[in-house]
Write a protein that holds these residues in place. Structure first.
Motif, PDB file in Angstrom:
ATOM      1  N   GLY A 124       0.730  -1.083  -0.036  1.00  0.00           N
ATOM      2  CA  GLY A 124      -0.044   0.001  -0.020  1.00  0.00           C
ATOM      3  C   GLY A 124       0.695   1.337   0.011  1.00  0.00           C
ATOM      4  O   GLY A 124       0.601   2.123  -0.336  1.00  0.00           O
ATOM      5  N   ASP A 125       2.299   1.214   0.639  1.00  0.00           N
ATOM      6  CA  ASP A 125       2.814   2.333   0.712  1.00  0.00           C
ATOM      7  C   ASP A 125       3.320   2.861  -0.882  1.00  0.00           C
ATOM      8  O   ASP A 125       3.678   4.009  -1.138  1.00  0.00           O
ATOM      9  CB  ASP A 125       3.916   2.419   1.566  1.00  0.00           C
ATOM     10  N   THR A 126       3.626   1.911  -1.611  1.00  0.00           N
ATOM     11  CA  THR A 126       3.976   2.082  -2.953  1.00  0.00           C
ATOM     12  C   THR A 126       2.966   2.282  -4.232  1.00  0.00           C
ATOM     13  O   THR A 126       3.268   2.353  -5.153  1.00  0.00           O
ATOM     14  CB  THR A 126       5.382   1.344  -3.196  1.00  0.00           C
ATOM     15  N   ALA A 127       1.874   1.883  -3.707  1.00  0.00           N
ATOM     16  CA  ALA A 127       0.830   1.624  -4.858  1.00  0.00           C
ATOM     17  C   ALA A 127       0.542   2.884  -5.537  1.00  0.00           C
ATOM     18  O   ALA A 127       0.639   4.023  -4.874  1.00  0.00           O
ATOM     19  CB  ALA A 127      -0.553   0.951  -4.094  1.00  0.00           C
ATOM     20  N   LEU A 128       0.132   2.844  -6.561  1.00  0.00           N
ATOM     21  CA  LEU A 128      -0.410   3.849  -7.517  1.00  0.00           C
ATOM     22  C   LEU A 128       0.688   4.721  -7.726  1.00  0.00           C
ATOM     23  O   LEU A 128       0.462   6.071  -7.786  1.00  0.00           O
ATOM     24  CB  LEU A 128      -1.606   4.490  -6.810  1.00  0.00           C
ATOM     25  N   THR A 129       1.947   4.715  -7.756  1.00  0.00           N
ATOM     26  CA  THR A 129       2.890   5.625  -7.889  1.00  0.00           C
ATOM     27  C   THR A 129       3.627   5.615  -9.476  1.00  0.00           C
ATOM     28  O   THR A 129       4.410   6.378  -9.667  1.00  0.00           O
ATOM     29  CB  THR A 129       4.001   5.341  -6.823  1.00  0.00           C
ATOM     30  N   ALA A 130       3.154   4.563 -10.338  1.00  0.00           N
ATOM     31  CA  ALA A 130       3.901   4.307 -11.561  1.00  0.00           C
ATOM     32  C   ALA A 130       3.607   5.675 -12.535  1.00  0.00           C
ATOM     33  O   ALA A 130       4.571   5.912 -13.392  1.00  0.00           O
ATOM     34  CB  ALA A 130       3.380   3.142 -12.360  1.00  0.00           C
ATOM     35  N   ASP A 131       2.469   6.353 -12.176  1.00  0.00           N
ATOM     36  CA  ASP A 131       2.040   7.406 -13.333  1.00  0.00           C
ATOM     37  C   ASP A 131       2.397   8.746 -12.845  1.00  0.00           C
ATOM     38  O   ASP A 131       2.375   9.665 -13.549  1.00  0.00           O
ATOM     39  CB  ASP A 131       0.672   7.505 -13.397  1.00  0.00           C
ATOM     40  N   GLY A 132       3.275   8.844 -11.546  1.00  0.00           N
ATOM     41  CA  GLY A 132       3.705  10.156 -11.172  1.00  0.00           C
ATOM     42  C   GLY A 132       4.804  10.579 -11.953  1.00  0.00           C
ATOM     43  O   GLY A 132       5.698   9.885 -12.465  1.00  0.00           O
ATOM     44  N   ASP A 133       5.040  11.918 -12.150  1.00  0.00           N
ATOM     45  CA  ASP A 133       6.401  12.531 -12.458  1.00  0.00           C
ATOM     46  C   ASP A 133       7.139  12.794 -11.495  1.00  0.00           C
ATOM     47  O   ASP A 133       6.630  13.533 -10.552  1.00  0.00           O
ATOM     48  CB  ASP A 133       5.875  13.880 -13.128  1.00  0.00           C
ATOM     49  N   GLY A 134       8.470  12.780 -11.486  1.00  0.00           N
ATOM     50  CA  GLY A 134       9.304  12.746 -10.543  1.00  0.00           C
ATOM     51  C   GLY A 134       9.538  12.071  -9.341  1.00  0.00           C
ATOM     52  O   GLY A 134       8.729  10.944  -9.547  1.00  0.00           O
ATOM     53  N   PRO A 135      10.216  11.914  -8.402  1.00  0.00           N
ATOM     54  CA  PRO A 135      10.464  11.110  -7.373  1.00  0.00           C
ATOM     55  C   PRO A 135       9.005  10.824  -6.510  1.00  0.00           C
ATOM     56  O   PRO A 135       8.196  11.972  -6.238  1.00  0.00           O
ATOM     57  CB  PRO A 135      11.646  11.674  -6.373  1.00  0.00           C
ATOM     58  N   VAL A 136       8.753   9.759  -6.022  1.00  0.00           N
ATOM     59  CA  VAL A 136       7.831   9.601  -5.440  1.00  0.00           C
ATOM     60  C   VAL A 136       7.749  10.104  -4.038  1.00  0.00           C
ATOM     61  O   VAL A 136       8.703   9.970  -3.140  1.00  0.00           O
ATOM     62  CB  VAL A 136       7.488   7.775  -5.105  1.00  0.00           C
ATOM     63  N   VAL A 340      -0.323 -23.102  -0.425  1.00  0.00           N
ATOM     64  CA  VAL A 340       0.185 -22.120  -1.318  1.00  0.00           C
ATOM     65  C   VAL A 340      -1.074 -21.258  -1.624  1.00  0.00           C
ATOM     66  O   VAL A 340      -2.046 -21.523  -1.932  1.00  0.00           O
ATOM     67  CB  VAL A 340       0.575 -22.577  -2.909  1.00  0.00           C
ATOM     68  N   ALA A 341      -0.661 -19.702  -1.313  1.00  0.00           N
ATOM     69  CA  ALA A 341      -1.779 -18.808  -1.576  1.00  0.00           C
ATOM     70  C   ALA A 341      -1.183 -17.923  -2.705  1.00  0.00           C
ATOM     71  O   ALA A 341      -0.102 -17.909  -2.978  1.00  0.00           O
ATOM     72  CB  ALA A 341      -1.679 -17.805  -0.291  1.00  0.00           C
ATOM     73  N   ALA A 342      -2.257 -17.024  -3.179  1.00  0.00           N
ATOM     74  CA  ALA A 342      -1.782 -16.204  -4.240  1.00  0.00           C
ATOM     75  C   ALA A 342      -2.129 -14.717  -4.084  1.00  0.00           C
ATOM     76  O   ALA A 342      -3.386 -14.522  -3.404  1.00  0.00           O
ATOM     77  CB  ALA A 342      -2.578 -16.440  -5.461  1.00  0.00           C
ATOM     78  N   GLY A 343      -1.058 -13.836  -4.230  1.00  0.00           N
ATOM     79  CA  GLY A 343      -1.466 -12.388  -4.036  1.00  0.00           C
ATOM     80  C   GLY A 343      -1.236 -11.590  -5.269  1.00  0.00           C
ATOM     81  O   GLY A 343      -0.864 -12.116  -6.211  1.00  0.00           O
ATOM     82  N   SER A 344      -1.691 -10.453  -5.152  1.00  0.00           N
ATOM     83  CA  SER A 344      -1.657  -9.455  -6.220  1.00  0.00           C
ATOM     84  C   SER A 344      -0.190  -8.922  -6.573  1.00  0.00           C
ATOM     85  O   SER A 344       0.392  -8.692  -7.679  1.00  0.00           O
ATOM     86  CB  SER A 344      -2.607  -8.327  -6.208  1.00  0.00           C
ATOM     87  N   GLY A 345       0.539  -8.629  -5.356  1.00  0.00           N
ATOM     88  CA  GLY A 345       1.912  -7.844  -5.679  1.00  0.00           C
ATOM     89  C   GLY A 345       1.472  -6.412  -6.004  1.00  0.00           C
ATOM     90  O   GLY A 345       1.007  -5.519  -4.988  1.00  0.00           O
ATOM     91  N   ALA A 346       2.344  -5.979  -6.820  1.00  0.00           N
ATOM     92  CA  ALA A 346       2.244  -4.474  -7.011  1.00  0.00           C
ATOM     93  C   ALA A 346       0.987  -3.981  -7.540  1.00  0.00           C
ATOM     94  O   ALA A 346       0.437  -4.723  -8.647  1.00  0.00           O
ATOM     95  CB  ALA A 346       3.452  -4.290  -8.143  1.00  0.00           C
ATOM     96  N   LEU A 347       0.514  -2.985  -7.468  1.00  0.00           N
ATOM     97  CA  LEU A 347      -0.714  -2.275  -7.723  1.00  0.00           C
ATOM     98  C   LEU A 347      -0.198  -0.931  -8.461  1.00  0.00           C
ATOM     99  O   LEU A 347       0.051   0.071  -7.799  1.00  0.00           O
ATOM    100  CB  LEU A 347      -1.551  -2.184  -6.684  1.00  0.00           C
ATOM    101  N   ARG A 348       0.006  -1.022  -9.750  1.00  0.00           N
ATOM    102  CA  ARG A 348       0.580   0.279 -10.269  1.00  0.00           C
ATOM    103  C   ARG A 348       1.703   0.798  -9.701  1.00  0.00           C
ATOM    104  O   ARG A 348       1.734   2.206  -9.588  1.00  0.00           O
ATOM    105  CB  ARG A 348      -0.641   0.995 -10.737  1.00  0.00           C
ATOM    106  N   ASP A 349       2.755   0.209  -9.634  1.00  0.00           N
ATOM    107  CA  ASP A 349       4.217   1.080  -8.965  1.00  0.00           C
ATOM    108  C   ASP A 349       5.432   0.473  -9.715  1.00  0.00           C
ATOM    109  O   ASP A 349       4.944  -0.224 -10.903  1.00  0.00           O
ATOM    110  CB  ASP A 349       4.244   0.525  -7.485  1.00  0.00           C
ATOM    111  N   ALA A 350       6.401   0.456  -9.173  1.00  0.00           N
ATOM    112  CA  ALA A 350       7.476   0.281 -10.192  1.00  0.00           C
ATOM    113  C   ALA A 350       7.673  -1.283 -10.450  1.00  0.00           C
ATOM    114  O   ALA A 350       8.366  -1.705 -11.475  1.00  0.00           O
ATOM    115  CB  ALA A 350       8.794   0.735  -9.376  1.00  0.00           C
ATOM    116  N   GLY A 351       7.044  -2.166  -9.514  1.00  0.00           N
ATOM    117  CA  GLY A 351       7.110  -3.557  -9.825  1.00  0.00           C
ATOM    118  C   GLY A 351       6.328  -3.864 -10.786  1.00  0.00           C
ATOM    119  O   GLY A 351       6.539  -5.048 -11.316  1.00  0.00           O
TER     120      GLY A 351
END
Length: 461
Positions: A124-136, A340-351
């Protein structure tokens, strides 16, 4: 409603959108009895719920009435009514057998009713950061906004419980953790959010500060201890520090590892076997790059130690260096007895700049590419995910928690293929709804063949 701006669903039955059943209106509470403060009493100072030292936001008042889910289809093919109350499933009966004029009612005709999925690996701390301009920005208010928005997006997909890995240390200190914990408080009644403290280093001179900060994060409210031993100069020392602190505080452990080093996995399994709250590792994509016999031995060792694995079928997360997009060998792990569980991982971030954070997409990928049956794939994002997170089991049976997802469709395979319209139920009340309507222009072919179609029931543009 825009995908990037989730909103709390309306409570009025007139505010529902076309293509799905309306949300039930909440009951009107009785007027409070008049009370008089004593003459010497002074009202306490008012504080904003989000202010330091302020009270937690109040949880929504429990509904006086129960909720009836009418005409829902179950995975065994039955069509039933389900009555919910006090956050649990009260009864499951044949259609029409549970009707009562005092019940709030949601018509689930045409929907498949399932245990709600859970998200065991979010950031959650890095989510939704892929579209931003400049440093997060990692200012606490920005992190809180991102974590809250990401949780609501995933709630809309059906995940009523989420585990968010939060980086601590470096220049940001404990600010991101404080922000995610504040997001957790603001989401009470909508979704359950837990935080995993993820330090960078725990060994050597620099590791002393990381260990102290990890202790502080647990005192703040982080309920799971994490990290990435692969990135520490001394992976074994990192594991010793994490497992020792987890044993001291009675916390579960959830670690990032690529899983491409059999000797390191063997040491982890040997060290983790005695930790009672449990150890989870992921995403373990490196296991797929090992020779088959080495991967099988590692799977046997993890199973014997009771170590769970969370795979990320939608791609890696930003906590690990990208070494390939291969998913952990789920069938091999399951055959060895690993949960084995399955997760989503990255949500529109650098990953993963296009990550959706959708549990049903993770299940779809396990069914379409991972070799699992549709039911097994869904279990990996529901029952197995909840088990990995230490949550109680959910079944569509009386007595179980009312954590449910209704998806338009008849069978699991169809739901994983075309999971558009969804109704999400948390603690016995509808907390999110997504309605989809597909329309075609008038066609004699469709009429002649009597093809299924869904359209508006009222005039539209």
């Amino acid at each position: 409603m825009s995908d990037s701006q989730p909103q709390q669903p309306p409570h009025s039955p007139r505010s529902g959108k076309r293509g799905g059943p309306p949300l039930p209106a909440p009951p009107r509470p009785p007027p409070p009895a008049p009370r008089r403060a004593p003459p010497t009493a002074r009202p306490p100072p008012r504080r904003h719920p989000g202010a330091p030292g302020g009270p937690h936001p109040p949880a929504p008042a429990p509904h006086a009435t129960t909720l009836l889910l009418a005409g829902a289809r179950l995975t065994d093919g039955r069509t039933v009514d389900v009555r919910l109350g006090a956050g649990r499933i009260q009864a499951v009966g044949t259609t029409g057998s549970l009707s009562s004029p005092v019940l709030s009612r949601v018509d689930l005709s045409g929907y498949l009713l399932l245990p709600a999925p859970a998200e065991p690996h979010a950031h959650g701390d890095t989510a939704l950061t892929a579209d931003g301009d400049g440093p997060v920005s990692y200012a606490p208010d920005e992190v809180q906004r991102r974590a809250t928005e990401a949780a609501l997006l995933q709630l809309g997909h059906g995940a009523t419980a989420l585990r968010s890995h939060v980086r601590i240390g470096d220049v940001h200190g404990l600010g991101p953790m404080e922000a995610v914990l504040q997001a957790r408080r603001s989401l009470r009644g909508l979704a359950d959010l837990t935080a995993v403290a993820v330090p960078r280093l725990l060994t050597g001179v620099a590791g002393a500060d990381g260990l102290a900060m990890l202790r502080d994060a647990v005192k703040m409210g982080a309920s799971v201890i994490g990290g990435c031993p692969d990135l520490d100069p001394d992976p074994t020392g990192f594991l010793e520090a994490v497992l020792g602190l987890a044993d001291e505080h009675g916390c579960p452990v959830d670690l990032h590892t690529d899983g491409d080093d059999p000797a390191r996995l063997a040491r982890l399994a040997a060290m983790a076997g005695g930790l009672r709250p449990g150890v989870t590792i992921g995403p373990c994509g490196g296991l797929s790059r090992l020779p088959l016999d080495a991967a099988a031995r590692a799977a046997d060792q993890l199973a014997a130690a009771g170590v769970r694995v969370t795979c990320l079928p939608q791609g890696d997360c930003a906590a690990l260096e990208r070494r390939g997009l291969r998913t952990a060998p789920v069938r091999l792990l399951r055959a060895a007895g690993v949960r084995v569980a399955a997760g989503s991982g990255a949500l529109r971030d650098a990953g993963n700049p296009v990550g959706r954070g959708d549990p049903l997409e993770a299940a779809y990928l396990l069914a379409s590419q991972g070799g699992l049956r549709a039911g097994e794939a869904y279990e990996s994002v529901s029952a197995c995910a909840r088990e990995a997170m230490g949550l109680p089991e959910v079944r569509v049976e009386a007595g179980f928690p009312a954590e449910l997802l209704a998806v338009r469709g008849e069978r699991i395979a169809g739901v994983l293929s075309l999971a558009y319209s969804r109704i999400v139920i948390h603690r016995g009340r509808v907390v999110a709804r997504t309605s989809a309507v597909r329309e075609y222009c008038d066609s004699a072919v469709a009429v002649a063949l009597d093809l299924p179609r869904q359209g508006r029931t009222e005039p539209g543009p």
